[in-house]
Enzyme design. Structure first.
Site, PDB file in Angstrom:
ATOM      1  N   LYS A   1      45.535 -52.783  51.765  1.00  0.00           N
ATOM      2  CA  LYS A   1      45.791 -54.420  52.492  1.00  0.00           C
ATOM      3  C   LYS A   1      45.868 -53.206  53.712  1.00  0.00           C
ATOM      4  O   LYS A   1      46.192 -52.688  54.580  1.00  0.00           O
ATOM      5  CB  LYS A   1      47.180 -54.205  51.485  1.00  0.00           C
ATOM      6  CG  LYS A   1      46.671 -54.477  50.427  1.00  0.00           C
ATOM      7  CD  LYS A   1      48.149 -55.376  49.750  1.00  0.00           C
ATOM      8  CE  LYS A   1      48.086 -55.503  47.987  1.00  0.00           C
ATOM      9  NZ  LYS A   1      49.557 -56.588  47.431  1.00  0.00           N
TER      10      LYS A   1
ATOM     11  N   TYR B   1      42.897 -64.493  45.082  1.00  0.00           N
ATOM     12  CA  TYR B   1      44.429 -64.338  44.382  1.00  0.00           C
ATOM     13  C   TYR B   1      44.871 -65.625  43.272  1.00  0.00           C
ATOM     14  O   TYR B   1      45.674 -65.816  43.028  1.00  0.00           O
ATOM     15  CB  TYR B   1      45.568 -63.525  45.698  1.00  0.00           C
ATOM     16  CG  TYR B   1      45.590 -62.988  46.057  1.00  0.00           C
ATOM     17  CD1 TYR B   1      45.982 -62.010  44.599  1.00  0.00           C
ATOM     18  CD2 TYR B   1      45.315 -62.148  47.073  1.00  0.00           C
ATOM     19  CE1 TYR B   1      46.916 -60.449  44.922  1.00  0.00           C
ATOM     20  CE2 TYR B   1      45.747 -60.584  47.046  1.00  0.00           C
ATOM     21  CZ  TYR B   1      46.195 -59.556  46.965  1.00  0.00           C
ATOM     22  OH  TYR B   1      46.196 -59.046  46.811  1.00  0.00           O
TER      23      TYR B   1
ATOM     24  N   ASN C   1      52.556 -54.399  50.544  1.00  0.00           N
ATOM     25  CA  ASN C   1      53.141 -53.417  49.760  1.00  0.00           C
ATOM     26  C   ASN C   1      51.684 -52.468  50.322  1.00  0.00           C
ATOM     27  O   ASN C   1      51.699 -51.528  48.409  1.00  0.00           O
ATOM     28  CB  ASN C   1      53.463 -53.258  48.521  1.00  0.00           C
ATOM     29  CG  ASN C   1      52.151 -54.351  47.791  1.00  0.00           C
ATOM     30  OD1 ASN C   1      51.669 -54.794  48.709  1.00  0.00           O
ATOM     31  ND2 ASN C   1      52.763 -55.016  46.826  1.00  0.00           N
TER      32      ASN C   1
ATOM     33  N   HIS D   1      46.817 -52.610  46.343  1.00  0.00           N
ATOM     34  CA  HIS D   1      46.249 -53.819  44.829  1.00  0.00           C
ATOM     35  C   HIS D   1      45.763 -52.108  44.011  1.00  0.00           C
ATOM     36  O   HIS D   1      44.754 -51.676  44.506  1.00  0.00           O
ATOM     37  CB  HIS D   1      44.946 -54.049  45.640  1.00  0.00           C
ATOM     38  CG  HIS D   1      44.857 -55.111  44.278  1.00  0.00           C
ATOM     39  ND1 HIS D   1      45.991 -55.815  43.663  1.00  0.00           N
ATOM     40  CD2 HIS D   1      43.779 -54.695  43.299  1.00  0.00           C
ATOM     41  CE1 HIS D   1      44.838 -56.662  42.390  1.00  0.00           C
ATOM     42  NE2 HIS D   1      43.586 -56.195  43.067  1.00  0.00           N
TER      43      HIS D   1
ATOM     44  N   GLU E   1      37.044 -58.377  39.526  1.00  0.00           N
ATOM     45  CA  GLU E   1      37.316 -57.763  40.962  1.00  0.00           C
ATOM     46  C   GLU E   1      36.713 -56.926  42.038  1.00  0.00           C
ATOM     47  O   GLU E   1      36.406 -56.884  43.233  1.00  0.00           O
ATOM     48  CB  GLU E   1      38.892 -56.919  41.034  1.00  0.00           C
ATOM     49  CG  GLU E   1      39.887 -57.868  40.825  1.00  0.00           C
ATOM     50  CD  GLU E   1      41.606 -57.821  40.544  1.00  0.00           C
ATOM     51  OE1 GLU E   1      42.524 -58.519  39.656  1.00  0.00           O
ATOM     52  OE2 GLU E   1      41.408 -56.425  40.320  1.00  0.00           O
TER      53      GLU E   1
HETATM   54  P1  IDP Z   1      51.190 -56.444  41.677  1.00  0.00           P
HETATM   55  O1  IDP Z   1      50.164 -56.049  43.157  1.00  0.00           O
HETATM   56  O2  IDP Z   1      51.477 -55.002  41.849  1.00  0.00           O
HETATM   57  O3  IDP Z   1      49.917 -56.622  40.875  1.00  0.00           O
HETATM   58  P2  IDP Z   1      51.363 -58.719  41.622  1.00  0.00           P
HETATM   59  O4  IDP Z   1      52.739 -59.520  40.843  1.00  0.00           O
HETATM   60  O5  IDP Z   1      50.464 -59.352  40.925  1.00  0.00           O
HETATM   61  O6  IDP Z   1      51.457 -57.554  42.153  1.00  0.00           O
HETATM   62  O7  IDP Z   1      51.195 -59.948  42.876  1.00  0.00           O
HETATM   63  C1  IDP Z   1      50.729 -59.488  44.023  1.00  0.00           C
HETATM   64  C2  IDP Z   1      51.091 -59.529  44.943  1.00  0.00           C
HETATM   65  O8  IDP Z   1      51.272 -60.576  45.998  1.00  0.00           O
HETATM   66  C3  IDP Z   1      51.479 -58.146  45.191  1.00  0.00           C
HETATM   67  O9  IDP Z   1      51.237 -57.166  44.700  1.00  0.00           O
HETATM   68  C4  IDP Z   1      52.421 -58.914  46.663  1.00  0.00           C
HETATM   69  O10 IDP Z   1      51.745 -58.133  48.026  1.00  0.00           O
HETATM   70  C5  IDP Z   1      52.611 -60.462  46.590  1.00  0.00           C
HETATM   71  N1  IDP Z   1      54.067 -60.835  46.008  1.00  0.00           N
HETATM   72  C6  IDP Z   1      54.267 -59.908  44.928  1.00  0.00           C
HETATM   73  N2  IDP Z   1      55.456 -60.229  44.947  1.00  0.00           N
HETATM   74  C7  IDP Z   1      55.968 -61.347  45.520  1.00  0.00           C
HETATM   75  C8  IDP Z   1      57.143 -61.615  46.060  1.00  0.00           C
HETATM   76  O11 IDP Z   1      58.455 -61.686  45.133  1.00  0.00           O
HETATM   77  N3  IDP Z   1      57.039 -61.803  47.154  1.00  0.00           N
HETATM   78  C9  IDP Z   1      55.954 -61.894  47.976  1.00  0.00           C
HETATM   79  N4  IDP Z   1      54.974 -60.761  47.916  1.00  0.00           N
HETATM   80  C10 IDP Z   1      54.497 -61.239  46.303  1.00  0.00           C
HETATM   81 MG    MG Z   2      48.153 -57.854  40.096  1.00  0.00          MG
END
Ligand code: IDP
Ligand code: MG
Length: 139
Positions: free
Chosen positions: A11, A51, A114, A117, A128
């Site tokens: 990312k 997304y 974070n 992905h 994807e």
């Molecule tokens: P993942 O990436 O671990 O699969 P997902 O729930 O699919 O997590 O969420 C997609 C992305 O959305 C996350 O990687 C993160 O960048 C963002 N995200 C998820 N939860 C939150 C949140 O509570 N606040 C802000 N961003 C979030």
């Molecule tokens: Mg996810």
């Protein structure tokens, strides 16, 4: 059923912080083979489409603007049990909760920025991967 491919993006935060090399090293040492790879940048439109499954979540707009804020590295990876093993390698969504030694534990700063992905299912890995790569770009 376990299959052997997943899709990943390094990312914008991890790219900007100089972690492309460190993350690729973890991925390769983790036993994943690179099938396809691209250095590119999403637009707000393409990030929004990627997304789309999160459209109803409160962080959707922030996520789309973050994911289009700078270049990313997209890749298709291959390994037995790829989806599950890669989710294990990257760690929990919130880096504060990610296990020691995982990519998010090592390279991520916050739940939104974070670092990486990883696809959550075989079906989404295929969707994807197709989003970024043609058949001729896979090896
Ligand atoms: P993942 O990436 O671990 O699969 P997902 O729930 O699919 O997590 O969420 C997609 C992305 O959305 C996350 O990687 C993160 O960048 C963002 N995200 C998820 N939860 C939150 C949140 O509570 N606040 C802000 N961003 C979030
Ligand atoms: Mg996810």
């Amino acid at each position: 059923m376990a299959t052997n491919r997943t899709f990943t993006m390094i990312k914008p935060d991890a790219v900007a912080n100089g972690h492309i090399g460190g993350i690729l090293d973890k991925i390769i040492k983790g036993g994943f083979k690179i099938v396809a790879m691209k250095y590119t940048q999403l637009t707000p439109e393409t990030a929004g489409k990627f997304y789309e499954v999160h459209k109803e979540r409160p962080f959707y707009n922030d996520l789309v603007s973050f994911m289009s804020s700078g270049p990313i590295v997209a890749a298709i990876l291959e390994k037995d049990n790829a989806i599950e093993d890669f989710r294990k390698l990257i760690g929990a969504t919130d880096p504060a909760k990610a296990e020691a030694g995982t990519i998010r534990n090592l390279f991520a700063k916050s739940i939104d920025a974070n670092a990486i992905h990883g696809s959550d299912s075989d079906e989404n890995a295929a969707i994807e991967g197709d989003f970024f790569f043609s058949a001729a770009e896979r090896f």
